[in-house]
Write an enzyme that holds these catalytic residues in place. Structure first.
Site, short mmCIF file in Angstrom:
data_model
loop_
_atom_site.label_atom_id
_atom_site.label_comp_id
_atom_site.label_asym_id
_atom_site.label_seq_id
_atom_site.Cartn_x
_atom_site.Cartn_y
_atom_site.Cartn_z
N ASP A 101 0.85 -1.19 0.00
CA ASP A 101 0.00 0.00 0.00
C ASP A 101 0.90 1.25 0.00
O ASP A 101 1.79 1.35 -0.84
CB ASP A 101 -0.96 -0.07 1.20
CG ASP A 101 -2.03 1.00 1.20
OD1 ASP A 101 -3.02 0.86 0.45
OD2 ASP A 101 -1.90 1.98 1.96
N TYR A 150 -12.09 7.72 -3.27
CA TYR A 150 -11.64 7.89 -1.88
C TYR A 150 -10.38 8.74 -1.76
O TYR A 150 -10.23 9.52 -0.81
CB TYR A 150 -11.44 6.52 -1.22
CG TYR A 150 -10.11 5.85 -1.52
CD1 TYR A 150 -9.11 5.81 -0.57
CD2 TYR A 150 -9.87 5.29 -2.77
CE1 TYR A 150 -7.89 5.21 -0.84
CE2 TYR A 150 -8.65 4.69 -3.06
CZ TYR A 150 -7.67 4.65 -2.09
OH TYR A 150 -6.45 4.07 -2.38
N TYR A 230 -1.91 11.06 1.59
CA TYR A 230 -2.74 11.39 0.43
C TYR A 230 -2.66 12.89 0.12
O TYR A 230 -2.63 13.30 -1.04
CB TYR A 230 -4.20 11.01 0.72
CG TYR A 230 -4.42 9.55 0.98
CD1 TYR A 230 -4.81 8.69 -0.05
CD2 TYR A 230 -4.24 9.00 2.25
CE1 TYR A 230 -5.02 7.33 0.18
CE2 TYR A 230 -4.45 7.65 2.49
CZ TYR A 230 -4.83 6.82 1.45
OH TYR A 230 -5.03 5.47 1.68
N HIS A 295 -7.01 -6.64 -0.82
CA HIS A 295 -5.94 -5.65 -0.70
C HIS A 295 -4.95 -5.93 0.43
O HIS A 295 -3.75 -5.77 0.25
CB HIS A 295 -6.55 -4.26 -0.51
CG HIS A 295 -5.54 -3.15 -0.45
ND1 HIS A 295 -4.72 -2.84 -1.52
CD2 HIS A 295 -5.21 -2.29 0.55
CE1 HIS A 295 -3.93 -1.82 -1.18
NE2 HIS A 295 -4.20 -1.48 0.06
#
Length: 316
Positions: A101, A150, A230, A295
Site C-alpha cells: 500500500d 476515496y 494522500y 488488498h
C-alpha cells in the site's frame, strides 16, 4: 509476538518506533494505511526464523512514531529520509525492502532515490506509478474517477477525519481492513466510509485481538497522519520532477491479489501486464497474481506471502 523487540530511533527530526526480530541480512517492511508495523507480524516471525533480521517501523504519522502536523511533511522525500536515517542509526548499509500500500509506494521512491541502499525489492498491491510530466497525481485520479474517489475524499483536512470519527475506531478498522469489493472505492461525501458494511463475524485471518491492537493505537493518534500521505501526494509530484522518466534500477518482485482494488484501477492491469511496468522497472523479475486475495494480502494470506518474499530474497 513476545520475542519481537520494540525500540525508538531518532531519525530525520522525528522519533520512530521500530519493531524487530532476528539476526542476519536485514529486511525492512513498510506498512500502509490504516495500518502499523503490526501488519507485518506474520512476516517478521517467518523471516526471522529463516535467518533474517526483520525490521518493521511505524511510519511517520502512525502508531508510536511522531506525527508532524503539516501535510507538507509527508512527501516521499520525508518518508525515504526517515528510512535512510533509520538504516544509518542501525548501522545497516543495504536492506531487502518489502512494501505494501503506501509502504509500497514509498518503497518505489526509496529505490528511485537511493538504489544503493537496497539489495532487492518485494512490493505488494501498489505498482510503480509513472510520473506524468504535466498532470499531478491527485488531479489525474480526479479526472479519471471523479470527486467521490476515496483518494480525492481524503484531500480536504477535517473531512475524512469527521467521517472516520463518526463511528468507533474498531468498527471503522473492521470495515476498512476487510473490504473485498475490487472496484475503486467511491465514497459519496454524504455517506462516507461509515456506510461500508461491518463484517460479522470477522474473517478468520483477522482476530478481535488484532483489531484491538490497531484500534488502541489509532484511538490515541487519530487518522490524520495517514491521511497526510494522500494530502502530500501532489507535492511529491512537484518535488520528483528531477526523476521524471527515471527507471527503478533494483531487482524487484510484485505481488497483488486478483481482488485488490488497486489492481482494478483504470489502466492498472494493462500497465502491469502489457509492458509498461517492465519498461519502468527493467529488473522486475516476476509478477504474482494471487487468486481470491484482496488488498490487505500480507495479513489475509500470511504464509503464502511470507514464502513468496523468502523465495525471492534468498537468491541474493
Amino acid at each position: 509476538m513476545e520475542k519481537i523487540e520494540h525500540t525508538t530511533i531518532s531519525t530525520n527530526g522525528i522519533n520512530m518506533h521500530v519493531a524487530s526480530i532476528g539476526s542476519g541480512p536485514a529486511v525492512l517492511f513498510l506498512h500502509g494505511f490504516p495500518e502499523l508495523w503490526y501488519s507485518w507480524r506474520h512476516q517478521l516471525l517467518f523471516l526471522s526464523s529463516m535467518g533474517y533480521r526483520a525490521i518493521a517501523p511505524d511510519l511517520r504519522g502512525f502508531g508510536d512514531t511522531d506525527a508532524p502536523p503539516s501535510p507538507s511533511s509527508y512527501t516521499a522525500h520525508h518518508i525515504v529520509g526517515d528510512l535512510v536515517g533509520l538504516l544509518d542509526q542501525l548501522g545497516i548499509d543495504q536492506v531487502f525492502l518489502v512494501g505494501h500500500d503506501w509502504g509500497a509506494m514509498m518503497a518505489w521512491y526509496f529505490c528511485l532515490f537511493r538504489p544503493d541502499r537496497v539489495k532487492a525489492l518485494v512490493n505488494l498491491s501498489v505498482h510503480f506509478l509513472r510520473r506524468h510530466p504535466s498532470i499531478k497525481f491527485v488531479d489525474g485520479f480526479r479526472a479519471l474517477l471523479g470527486d467521490d474517489f476515496y483518494f480525492c475524499q481524503f484531500q480536504e483536512p477535517g473531512v475524512a477525519e469527521a467521517d472516520f470519527g463518526s463511528v468507533d475506531v474498531a468498527t471503522m478498522l473492521k470495515k476498512f481492513l476487510t473490504m473485498r469489493d475490487p472496484r475503486p472505492p467511491m465514497i459519496p461525501k454524504e455517506k462516507g466510509f461509515r456506510a461500508l458494511e461491518t463484517p460479522d463475524p470477522l474473517p478468520a485471518w483477522l482476530t478481535e485481538e488484532d483489531i484491538d491492537y490497531f484500534a488502541g493505537k489509532f484511538r490515541k493518534t487519530g487518522f490524520t497522519g495517514g491521511f497526510n500521505y494522500y494530502r502530500a501526494f501532489n507535492l511529491t509530484w512537484e518535488l520528483t520532477a528531477p526523476w521524471s522518466g527515471s527507471e527503478i534500477k533494483v531487482a524487484a518482485k510484485f505481488i497483488v491479489g486478483d481482488l485488490d482494488l488497486v489492481y482494478h484501477f483504470p489502466g492498472a492491469k494493462e500497465y502491469i501486464h502489457g509492458g509498461g511496468f517492465k519498461k519502468d522497472v527493467p529488473l522486475l523479475e516476476e509478477v504474482v497474481v494471487v487468486d481470491g486475495a484482496a488488498h490487505f494480502i500480507n495479513q489475509e494470506r500470511p504464509a503464502e506471502i511470507s514464502s513468496l518474499i523468502y523465495d525471492f530474497i534468498k537468491k541474493f
